[in-house]
Design a protein around this motif. Structure first.
Motif, PDB file in Angstrom:
ATOM      1  N   GLU A  73      97.993 -18.844  58.534  1.00 58.44           N
ATOM      2  CA  GLU A  73      96.826 -19.535  58.308  1.00 58.44           C
ATOM      3  C   GLU A  73      96.790 -20.000  59.753  1.00 58.44           C
ATOM      4  OE1 GLU A  73      98.159 -19.120  54.303  1.00 58.44           O
ATOM      5  OE2 GLU A  73      99.353 -19.519  56.325  1.00 58.44           O
ATOM      6  N   MET A  74      97.856 -20.774  60.416  1.00 63.05           N
ATOM      7  CA  MET A  74      97.629 -20.791  61.835  1.00 63.05           C
ATOM      8  C   MET A  74      96.914 -19.987  62.971  1.00 63.05           C
ATOM      9  SD  MET A  74      97.908 -23.538  64.031  1.00 63.05           S
ATOM     10  CE  MET A  74      99.024 -24.904  63.170  1.00 63.05           C
ATOM     11  N   ARG A  77      93.370 -19.941  62.814  1.00 64.65           N
ATOM     12  CA  ARG A  77      92.536 -21.247  63.173  1.00 64.65           C
ATOM     13  C   ARG A  77      91.570 -20.916  64.111  1.00 64.65           C
ATOM     14  NH1 ARG A  77      94.666 -26.438  62.374  1.00 64.65           N
ATOM     15  NH2 ARG A  77      92.679 -27.125  63.452  1.00 64.65           N
ATOM     16  N   LEU A 114      96.972 -29.081  67.639  1.00 69.86           N
ATOM     17  CA  LEU A 114      96.513 -28.547  66.348  1.00 69.86           C
ATOM     18  C   LEU A 114      97.286 -28.730  65.063  1.00 69.86           C
ATOM     19  CD1 LEU A 114      95.519 -24.970  67.169  1.00 69.86           C
ATOM     20  CD2 LEU A 114      93.967 -26.813  66.642  1.00 69.86           C
ATOM     21  N   GLN A 115      98.909 -28.986  65.456  1.00 66.82           N
ATOM     22  CA  GLN A 115      99.579 -29.229  64.530  1.00 66.82           C
ATOM     23  C   GLN A 115      99.419 -30.923  64.009  1.00 66.82           C
ATOM     24  OE1 GLN A 115     103.161 -28.404  66.429  1.00 66.82           O
ATOM     25  NE2 GLN A 115     103.060 -26.093  66.057  1.00 66.82           N
ATOM     26  N   GLU A 117      96.636 -32.639  64.541  1.00 72.37           N
ATOM     27  CA  GLU A 117      95.484 -32.753  63.483  1.00 72.37           C
ATOM     28  C   GLU A 117      95.390 -32.220  62.105  1.00 72.37           C
ATOM     29  OE1 GLU A 117      91.572 -29.844  63.608  1.00 72.37           O
ATOM     30  OE2 GLU A 117      92.366 -30.613  65.315  1.00 72.37           O
ATOM     31  N   SER A 118      96.385 -30.970  61.935  1.00 72.80           N
ATOM     32  CA  SER A 118      96.437 -30.635  60.428  1.00 72.80           C
ATOM     33  C   SER A 118      97.361 -31.438  59.642  1.00 72.80           C
ATOM     34  CB  SER A 118      97.128 -29.247  60.486  1.00 72.80           C
ATOM     35  OG  SER A 118      96.664 -28.221  61.367  1.00 72.80           O
ATOM     36  N   LEU A 341     101.652 -26.798  56.453  1.00 68.73           N
ATOM     37  CA  LEU A 341     100.457 -27.447  57.066  1.00 68.73           C
ATOM     38  C   LEU A 341     100.531 -27.511  58.587  1.00 68.73           C
ATOM     39  CD1 LEU A 341      99.338 -30.652  55.132  1.00 68.73           C
ATOM     40  CD2 LEU A 341      98.189 -28.562  55.245  1.00 68.73           C
ATOM     41  N   ALA A 342     101.400 -27.645  59.111  1.00 66.52           N
ATOM     42  CA  ALA A 342     101.801 -27.466  60.670  1.00 66.52           C
ATOM     43  C   ALA A 342     101.855 -26.319  61.185  1.00 66.52           C
ATOM     44  CB  ALA A 342     102.734 -28.358  61.297  1.00 66.52           C
TER      45      ALA A 342
END
Length: 369
Positions: A73-74, A77, A114-115, A117-118, A341-342
């Motif tokens: 998923e990352m 992005r 990004l991490q 933010e996620s 998530l991260a």
């Protein structure tokens, strides 16, 4: 995130960013993918994937994810990846730092952004913060900017007990991790409407850590655009010195003269290096250039230029640990799910975002603005 139906498609720019984040060349990545998959993956394949000349999905996406140690998923992005452009990022580094190392640090900053933010997005966290740009020129100096910010944040006139806590209380994000280089202490960025992000090297001693963080704070509030690099670095140093050692307070403690025993005591009180105190004494006219040189020679003779006496405790951030707790309480996410998530595995996520805040030696002085 690009999808075809429910099929995830890797973002080419993210593949390149993730590889630089891991400090790998295209050949390194191809070799690691070959090792995992048991079939030959060429450097050319990685190059075409990063250039967007082929789609990376399904098993190939999973292979990239395993080789890079990130979630699929990352890698999907969609982002303009703030920070890849050197001019958009502030950093306190040595001149000897090479371009490859700097690219990796910039990639680490982009992924960290990004991490963060996620992790905060599911909580509906507001982007409100107490940072603003403060213009400096020949009349409005970096010292003026530091004084203004201390006043706006309601800081007491003496030493700052915990700078990390102060910045987190103002809404900034502070992350500490090993940047795999001794040539850079800190890097920062303030992009769009998000709060500023400060990324600190975990290998820096506590006194240098604090000055580097204050230096980056100066960049964030004074330098919204890239400019004369040498001038901006000097301005950030002047800001940091005034922010950590306000002249009207430190001056009375430096006078009438300084020596090494006095510097050791002041270091413990103010949380800055003896060398920084000597430079401050020079800039405030407490000592002459001749006295400055003699003190630095004495420091060198005793080995203090490489390892000073008096250990300044390492400050650690706690905001992300609090976010993890809230994710568990509000969304019932366990640590593995939170790490996902991260875009990270559980162990790496814990090491980066939770280990420091739970360390027995962590400085956890609360800050209130």
């Amino acid at each position: 995130m690009e999808t075809i139906g429910e099929v995830l498609i890797a973002e080419p720019a993210m593949l390149s960013l993730a590889r630089e984040y891991r400090g790998m060349t295209q050949t390194d990545l191809a070799d690691e993918m070959s090792r995992i998959d048991g079939t030959k993956v060429s450097q050319g394949y990685v190059s075409r994937a990063e250039a967007g000349r082929l789609q990376v999905k399904d098993d190939r996406l999973d292979l990239f994810a395993k080789a890079l140690g990130l979630t699929a998923e990352m890698l999907c992005r969609t982002t303009d990846i703030h920070g890849v452009g050197v001019g958009l990022v502030h950093h306190r580094k040595r001149a000897s730092m090479g371009a490859n190392s700097l690219r990796r640090v910039h990639a680490t900053l982009a992924l960290t952004s990004l991490q963060v933010e996620s992790l905060t997005a599911p909580l509906g966290k507001s982007a409100e913060h107490q940072f603003r740009y403060i213009e400096v020129d020949d009349l409005d100096t970096p010292e003026d900017a530091a004084t203004t910010l201390r006043e706006e944040w309601g800081l007491e006139p003496g030493p700052i007990g915990n700078l990390v806590a102060v910045i987190e209380a103002a809404g900034g994000a502070v992350v500490i991790r090993d940047l795999d280089t001794a040539e850079l202490d800190a890097v920062s960025q303030w992009a769009d409407q998000a709060p500023p992000l400060f990324l600190l090297n975990s290998t820096a001693p506590g006194d240098r850590f604090r000055f580097s963080l204050a230096h980056e704070l100066g960049h964030v509030v004074m330098h919204p655009e890239p400019g004369d690099g040498r001038l901006q670095e000097q301005q950030a140093d002047r800001f940091a010195a005034e922010f950590l050692m306000p002249h009207h307070k430190i001056l009375t403690e430096l006078k009438p003269s300084i020596d090494l025993p006095k510097l050791r005591a002041l270091k413990a009180r103010w949380g800055v290096s003896m060398a920084a105190l000597i430079r401050r004494a020079l800039s405030l006219g407490v000592i002459s250039e001749w006295q400055y040189r003699n003190l630095m020679i004495e420091m060198s003779a005793l080995g203090y230029r490489t390892s000073e006496p008096v250990t300044v405790p390492r400050e650690t951030p706690h905001h992300i640990a609090q976010v993890v707790t809230r994710l568990g309480q509000q969304h019932h996410l366990d640590l593995t799910q939170t790490a996902h998530l991260a875009g990270l595995g559980r162990e790496e996520f814990h090491e980066i975002y939770l280990c420091a805040s739970s360390s027995p030696g962590a400085v956890a002085t609360p800050a209130r603005l």
